[in-house]
Scaffold this motif. Structure first.
Motif, PDB file in Angstrom:
ATOM      1  N   GLU A  24       0.841  -1.199   0.000  1.00 55.41           N
ATOM      2  CA  GLU A  24       0.000   0.000   0.000  1.00 55.41           C
ATOM      3  C   GLU A  24       0.877   1.251   0.000  1.00 55.41           C
ATOM      4  OE1 GLU A  24      -3.325   2.296   2.788  1.00 55.41           O
ATOM      5  OE2 GLU A  24      -2.628   0.276   3.329  1.00 55.41           O
ATOM      6  N   GLU A  27       2.134   1.920  -3.480  1.00 58.91           N
ATOM      7  CA  GLU A  27       1.094   2.525  -4.313  1.00 58.91           C
ATOM      8  C   GLU A  27       0.948   4.012  -4.004  1.00 58.91           C
ATOM      9  OE1 GLU A  27      -2.613   0.505  -4.116  1.00 58.91           O
ATOM     10  OE2 GLU A  27      -1.806  -1.424  -4.761  1.00 58.91           O
ATOM     11  N   ARG A  30       3.802   5.938  -5.534  1.00 63.88           N
ATOM     12  CA  ARG A  30       3.693   6.065  -6.991  1.00 63.88           C
ATOM     13  C   ARG A  30       2.592   7.027  -7.409  1.00 63.88           C
ATOM     14  NH1 ARG A  30       4.385  -0.397  -8.488  1.00 63.88           N
ATOM     15  NH2 ARG A  30       6.692  -0.420  -8.519  1.00 63.88           N
ATOM     16  N   ASP A  31       1.592   7.219  -6.541  1.00 57.47           N
ATOM     17  CA  ASP A  31       0.440   8.044  -6.909  1.00 57.47           C
ATOM     18  C   ASP A  31       0.668   9.533  -6.692  1.00 57.47           C
ATOM     19  OD1 ASP A  31      -0.981   5.867  -7.721  1.00 57.47           O
ATOM     20  OD2 ASP A  31      -2.134   5.653  -5.864  1.00 57.47           O
TER      21      ASP A  31
END
Length: 223
Positions: A24, A27, A30-31
């Motif tokens: 998580e 992610e 990366r976001d």
């Protein structure tokens, strides 16, 4: 612990994003861009060391590692993976904030830069000429760029500040406690492993013969 640290750091004015596990966290990373990451070694799924390695594949963002074992292999593994510093659990909030502030002082984004490319250390520390040349190794202190034989070398803010400290004192033996004070901003005797591991990373990127170990004292940057 994740919740308590999030609440405490928000009280200090930081905007926080928290993840329950390493995947998580990857992610989230990366976001959206981050100014700094605090990674616990003991993360489920993808642990903090593995997450640090994944982050270092694409980014030079400062990383503070959190370990439950101050003298264990986790500390060394985290620093070898690319972490800039570490704290040992249980850790007081004021200690955590001090380490975060120290890392953020080393790293400011250049105007118009892509945050994913990583932060750049603040210019002018230490005070050295705008361009330094050491036999194929060129250090542009104004542009905060390092090239080796014409190729750009990607350095974390801590690695670059350590290199600047060496380059400002070529041929001079710099003791570990001095480097901890001037680069990591420890006001007390910290763990010299952070120095040793960062020197190892610099050697891998710049060549092993540029930084000499002076046993019993510290390190010397060869002229």
């Amino acid at each position: 612990m994740r919740h308590s640290f999030t609440v405490a750091l928000e009280r200090y004015g930081y905007e926080m994003r928290a993840a329950a596990d390493g995947l998580e966290g990857l992610e989230l990373f990366r976001d959206e861009p981050f100014d700094l990451l605090v990674l616990d070694v003991m993360l489920p799924g993808l642990d903090g060391i593995g997450l640090c390695r994944r982050v270092r594949e694409t980014s030079l963002v400062p990383v503070l590692m959190m370990s439950a074992r101050g003298d264990g292999l986790d500390v060394v593994a985290g620093l070898e993976a690319g972490a800039d510093d570490y704290v040992v659990k249980p850790v007081d909030t004021y200690v955590l904030v001090a380490r975060i502030r120290s890392l953020l002082r080393r790293a400011t984004y250049a105007p118009g830069a892509d945050p994913a490319a990583g932060p750049r250390p603040e210019p002018g520390v230490p005070d050295v000429p705008d361009v330094l040349d050491f036999g194929g190794l060129r250090i542009d202190t104004a542009g905060m760029e390092v090239t080796l034989d014409g190729a750009l070398v990607a350095l974390t803010p801590t690695e670059l500040k350590l290199l600047l400290e060496f380059a400002a004192h070529p041929g001079v033996v710099l003791e570990r406690h001095r480097l901890l004070r001037d680069v990591w901003e420890y006001g007390w005797d910290g763990d010299s492993r952070v120095v040793d591991l960062c020197v190892q990373r610099l050697r891998r990127k710049l060549g092993r013969d540029r930084i000499e170990t002076v046993r019993g004292f510290g390190y010397k940057f060869r002229r």
